[in-house]
Scaffold this motif. Sequence first.
Motif, mmCIF file in Angstrom:
data_model
loop_
_atom_site.group_PDB
_atom_site.id
_atom_site.type_symbol
_atom_site.label_atom_id
_atom_site.label_comp_id
_atom_site.label_asym_id
_atom_site.label_seq_id
_atom_site.Cartn_x
_atom_site.Cartn_y
_atom_site.Cartn_z
ATOM 1 N N THR A 98 0.839 -1.201 0.000
ATOM 2 C CA THR A 98 0.000 0.000 0.000
ATOM 3 C C THR A 98 0.873 1.249 0.000
ATOM 4 O O THR A 98 0.676 2.175 -0.791
ATOM 5 C CB THR A 98 -0.952 0.010 1.203
ATOM 6 N N SER A 132 -5.901 -0.838 -2.478
ATOM 7 C CA SER A 132 -5.053 0.254 -1.991
ATOM 8 C C SER A 132 -5.076 1.428 -2.963
ATOM 9 O O SER A 132 -4.899 2.592 -2.547
ATOM 10 C CB SER A 132 -3.611 -0.228 -1.799
ATOM 11 N N ASP A 134 -7.658 2.541 -4.442
ATOM 12 C CA ASP A 134 -8.819 3.362 -4.089
ATOM 13 C C ASP A 134 -8.434 4.377 -3.012
ATOM 14 O O ASP A 134 -8.832 5.548 -3.068
ATOM 15 C CB ASP A 134 -9.969 2.484 -3.596
ATOM 16 N N LYS A 135 -7.671 3.932 -2.034
ATOM 17 C CA LYS A 135 -7.196 4.851 -0.997
ATOM 18 C C LYS A 135 -6.290 5.919 -1.602
ATOM 19 O O LYS A 135 -6.397 7.112 -1.283
ATOM 20 C CB LYS A 135 -6.408 4.082 0.077
ATOM 21 N N VAL A 138 -7.976 8.745 -3.382
ATOM 22 C CA VAL A 138 -8.547 9.741 -2.467
ATOM 23 C C VAL A 138 -7.450 10.667 -1.939
ATOM 24 O O VAL A 138 -7.597 11.888 -1.919
ATOM 25 C CB VAL A 138 -9.274 9.042 -1.300
ATOM 26 N N LEU A 139 -6.338 10.086 -1.520
ATOM 27 C CA LEU A 139 -5.261 10.878 -0.936
ATOM 28 C C LEU A 139 -4.616 11.821 -1.945
ATOM 29 O O LEU A 139 -4.264 12.962 -1.608
ATOM 30 C CB LEU A 139 -4.184 9.944 -0.364
#
Length: 390
Positions: A98, A132, A134-135, A138-139
Amino acid sequence: MSGTRDMGMDISSRPVEWASLSEITASDVSFEGGAIFNSICTRPHPLAAQVMADNLHLNAGDGRLFPSVARCESEITNFLGGLMGLPRAVGMCTSGATEANLIAVHSAIENWRRKGGQGRPQVILGRGGHFSFDKISVLLGVELVLAWSDIDTLKVDPESVSELISPRTALIVATAGSSETGAVDDVEWLSRVALSKGVPLHVDAASGGLLIPFLRDLGGALPDIGFRNDGVTTIAIDPHKFGSAPIPSGHLVAREWTWIEGLRTESHYQGTARHLTFLGTRSGGSILATYALFGHLGEKGLRGMAEQLKALRSHLVDRLRKAGATLAYVPELMVVALKADSDAVKVLERRGIFTSYAKRLGYLRIVVQLHMSEGQVDGLVDALLMEGIV
């Protein structure tokens, strides 16, 4: 200054009830018990566990105090780079894929912007890509563009990737071992696409990095996922998955520093090295443990582990087929799947057997790992038969 008592929050009235750890962990499932068939990780090798325990105090963020960590980190990079076809690769230890994926995506975006990229950057990947991303989207404010993928394995179609590339494409991601299916994208083809379009290619080989090179040698029809493909710029590998290293033991290797130094940050303190990872304080113990493990096993030992896993997977597949089960696909790595109702997981769990369910696909997912034996696999198949799942 108003205290917590004024707000009705007197914490002294709620003391913590400190139970013994043996009581707290009594409900945890043991790898030794033959019940875990859903874990992409396994118990760490005894040598690695001991080295980590002996070095828990080491902070990889302070090289002045613990120069051993940087040396071990460099040697791990050399070893993994060699395994990926580029002994002079550069890289860093991470907490896992990740973090490695985050660094690779961020660095690719920085490079894209330096070359004149405008608007919201895009990252192209298949449906088999790890969540990961997807995270990360966003970040970092990235737009994930999903290329067409096989409906059974989630393996991406390289032609679809090629068609989706636009001026906003900052990176292509290949998955070398989908968490859901174990499928390996055609990195060789994707590399040619990346080169022809002038776009970097990151390989998320968290699950496959320590399997694919050896399974290829053992006759597996798998692509070369490494730097011999000129379009590959970065590769994420997790020794804490199929390498028996302790958690957290991830790694990011790259063809050149420019592909992984997007988070380069100078320290405020004289004599303290600049930071390249997302984390500041990092486990030096896990880095020394991974170094010791790779030094002990070498490529020969890792090959033996891959051979052991392949034999165990073959045993599971043979038993399932003899039981009349229909596999969802022919497994490439260590994820074996059956079409099943989601209740199958709960039914097996009542028997003390832990599998998982791929919700997007409707698969009962079984992960073959080093903590298993043929006898335990037989017990799993017998339970599947008795419960009418196969």
